[in-house]
Structure formats: C-alpha cells, structure tokens
Design an enzyme around this catalytic site. Structure first.
Site, PDB file in Angstrom:
ATOM      1  N   TYR A 130       0.899  -0.906  -0.177  1.00 16.85           N
ATOM      2  CA  TYR A 130      -0.606  -0.208   0.357  1.00 16.85           C
ATOM      3  C   TYR A 130       0.544   1.015  -0.083  1.00 16.85           C
ATOM      4  CZ  TYR A 130       1.231   1.393   5.678  1.00 16.85           C
ATOM      5  OH  TYR A 130       1.532   0.796   6.472  1.00 16.85           O
ATOM      6  N   HIS A 151      -1.111 -21.182  -0.332  1.00 20.67           N
ATOM      7  CA  HIS A 151      -0.143 -20.462   0.018  1.00 20.67           C
ATOM      8  C   HIS A 151       0.876 -19.897  -1.100  1.00 20.67           C
ATOM      9  CE1 HIS A 151      -0.888 -21.415   3.948  1.00 20.67           C
ATOM     10  NE2 HIS A 151      -0.129 -20.810   4.681  1.00 20.67           N
ATOM     11  N   LYS A 201       6.783  -2.081   1.872  1.00 21.90           N
ATOM     12  CA  LYS A 201       5.417  -1.455   2.587  1.00 21.90           C
ATOM     13  C   LYS A 201       4.047  -1.927   2.786  1.00 21.90           C
ATOM     14  CE  LYS A 201       3.319   3.443   2.791  1.00 21.90           C
ATOM     15  NZ  LYS A 201       3.827   3.357   4.705  1.00 21.90           N
ATOM     16  N   GLU A 219      11.644   2.603  14.205  1.00 20.07           N
ATOM     17  CA  GLU A 219      11.142   3.319  13.896  1.00 20.07           C
ATOM     18  C   GLU A 219      10.020   3.352  14.845  1.00 20.07           C
ATOM     19  OE1 GLU A 219      10.071   2.606  10.204  1.00 20.07           O
ATOM     20  OE2 GLU A 219      10.388   0.049  10.537  1.00 20.07           O
ATOM     21  N   LEU A 256      11.245   1.681   7.051  1.00 18.30           N
ATOM     22  CA  LEU A 256      10.430   1.912   6.071  1.00 18.30           C
ATOM     23  C   LEU A 256      11.448   2.689   5.427  1.00 18.30           C
ATOM     24  CD1 LEU A 256       8.866   1.260   4.069  1.00 18.30           C
ATOM     25  CD2 LEU A 256       7.269   2.337   5.493  1.00 18.30           C
TER      26      LEU A 256
END
Length: 286
Positions: free
Chosen positions: A33, A102, A148, A181, A206
């Site tokens: 996303y 899977h 992400k 983070e 990230l």
C-alpha cells in the site's frame, strides 16, 4: 455527498465498496500500500510514493494493476470525487483473487483499491503545536519492513498500546536499545549541536517518503543530517525529537516513556521543518 472509492475498475459508493472473500490481501496480507498526503488540493510527493510502490510490488513479485499513468489518473480522480482539499489518498494493491493456497496463483489479476478522506489541517496543526508523546516497545516485526506491506499486526498492537498509555505513537526498539522507527512513522532527534539524526533506511526500517523529502527541506534550511542509529537514552537527552509520516509531515515529540524531551515543548527545528515542507515537496494537482 457520499464518499467514493475505486475498486478494481469501478468508482463506487464508499459504503458499498467490497472485495472478494478470497482476495489474497484479506487471507494472507499478500499486498502492499501507499498513503499520500493531500494538501491545498495537491497530492504531495506522488512520484516518490509511486516509485516506492514499484519497489514494493517488485519485492513481492506482484504486477502493476494498470499502467502507472492510469494509476495516477485514478488517484487524482478519487481525490476529486471526494472533494478532498486537505487529507489523504490511500492506495492498496494485492496479488488478487484466487482459491486459498500459500503459493502464488498462476492466473490471478492484481486487485487495486483507492480511497480518499478529508483531514482538518487545523486539528493537525494544533496537535503539532502541543507536541506528541511516544512510548517504546520491543522490536517484534519481520525483517523486511522496508517493503510497505499490508501485514501490519505488530504495528497495530503497538499503536493500541500507545493509545492505552495516553501516547500517540510507539517506537520499536532493538535489543541493544537502539530506536528503529515508529509504528507508522520514522523517528528523528536533534542533537545539542543542531544536527538531525535518523536511522539509515536499510532493511531495518521503511524508507519513508516524508523522511526522504525532509533531506531536501533540511538542505534548504542549511541543516545537517547524520544517518545513524540512536538510543532511547540519547533521544530522551536530545535537544529535540520528532517523527515524520505522510499524514502528519513533521510532528514534534515532547515526551518519551513518560519523560520530557528537553523542556517538554515542541522544538524550533521541528517546527521550522514542518513549516517549510510543503514549499519543498513535489505537488501534483488533484
């Protein structure tokens, strides 16, 4: 006017927006996303966000759901249809719909959902003027947080723990006491000498788009940035601390685990960065 969402080729009422029960995003968190800020009628840093989307899709071997140009057009259209002048646009791409297994399906088409919502800039600014509180939590996520991915359960649990503690964000901490983070932000400090410090954007964090653009903002303001790890103790003793993210830009941190940072008020460096950000960032008219 009702909110509008884009779902797999159709603009639909947000209340009626649905995906298939066997969408792999729902069953496996098999997707990625992006979130872009919308400010003053512009989508902020769209190029860098879509560059990162391209990297995330490549790391998971998911194809683009449409051409990049078409995706840009749909993002702008969703913002326009929702009449968002200030807020955010959310984009999610999953591997698509397939019988539950899977391994990657052979014939599934990538699925895409895009939504937008308004955020009152006055509310956000007031929050910045007061500063935020953070707590620390042990790092318990998978190693590839540089992707992400929509698999965010550890982040959700950390955010909830912060809320229960009366804080706004949680910082993930390595066993050696080094800050990684935030659950949805990148972490920064300002040293007593006025130098900005943030952890290198390797596979441990990230590579935030707001974080990246802040390098440009700092350069414009003549501020030096050092990419290195810093400990919780160093953050508590710093001149300032702050976080960055697309939906909050730069937010001063005034308290860490119940202890005040500096005098317990937002610092001038963070507020200067916040004020200069929009002028430096890329702006795409929605």
């Amino acid at each position: 006017m009702p909110r509008i969402a884009y779902v797999n080729g159709r603009y639909v009422r947000h209340a009626d927006a649905v995906v298939h029960v066997e969408d792999r995003g729902y069953q496996f968190a098999d997707g990625v996303y992006e979130v872009c800020e919308v400010a003053r009628g512009f989508i902020v840093d769209m190029t860098r966000h879509l560059d990162r989307l391209n990297r995330s899709l490549g790391e998971l071997d998911i194809a683009w759901p449409m051409s990049r140009k078409a995706l840009e057009t749909v993002m702008r259209e969703v913002v326009r249809r929702n009449r968002v002048m200030n807020g955010m646009v959310y984009l999610q791409v999953t591997r698509g719909v397939a019988p539950r297994d899977h391994v990657f399906p052979v014939a599934a088409r990538p699925a895409v959902v895009i939504t937008a919502k308004r955020i009152d800039p006055a509310v956000v600014h007031k929050r910045a003027e007061g500063g935020l509180k953070v707590i620390t939590v042990p790092e318990n996520r998978w190693d590839r947080v540089d992707i992400k991915s929509i698999g965010l359960l550890p982040n959700v649990l950390a955010k909830q723990k912060a809320k229960v503690a009366g804080a706004h964000e949680a910082w993930f901490i390595d066993p050696d006491g080094t800050v990684k983070e935030g659950a949805s932000t990148n972490a920064w400090i300002v040293t007593m000498e006025g130098k900005l410090v943030t952890r290198p954007a390797d596979h441990g964090i990230l590579r935030g788009i707001t974080r990246t653009t802040l390098f440009d903002v700092a350069g414009k303001l003549g501020l030096e940035i050092e990419e290195r790890g810093f400990t919780v103790a160093e953050a508590k003793a710093a001149r300032e601390a702050f976080i960055t993210a697309a939906t909050t830009v730069v937010m001063p941190i005034v308290e860490i685990d119940g202890e005040s940072v500096a005098n317990g008020h937002p610092g001038s460096v963070a507020m200067s960065l916040r004020q200069a950000f929009f002028d430096v960032a890329e702006k795409t008219r929605a």
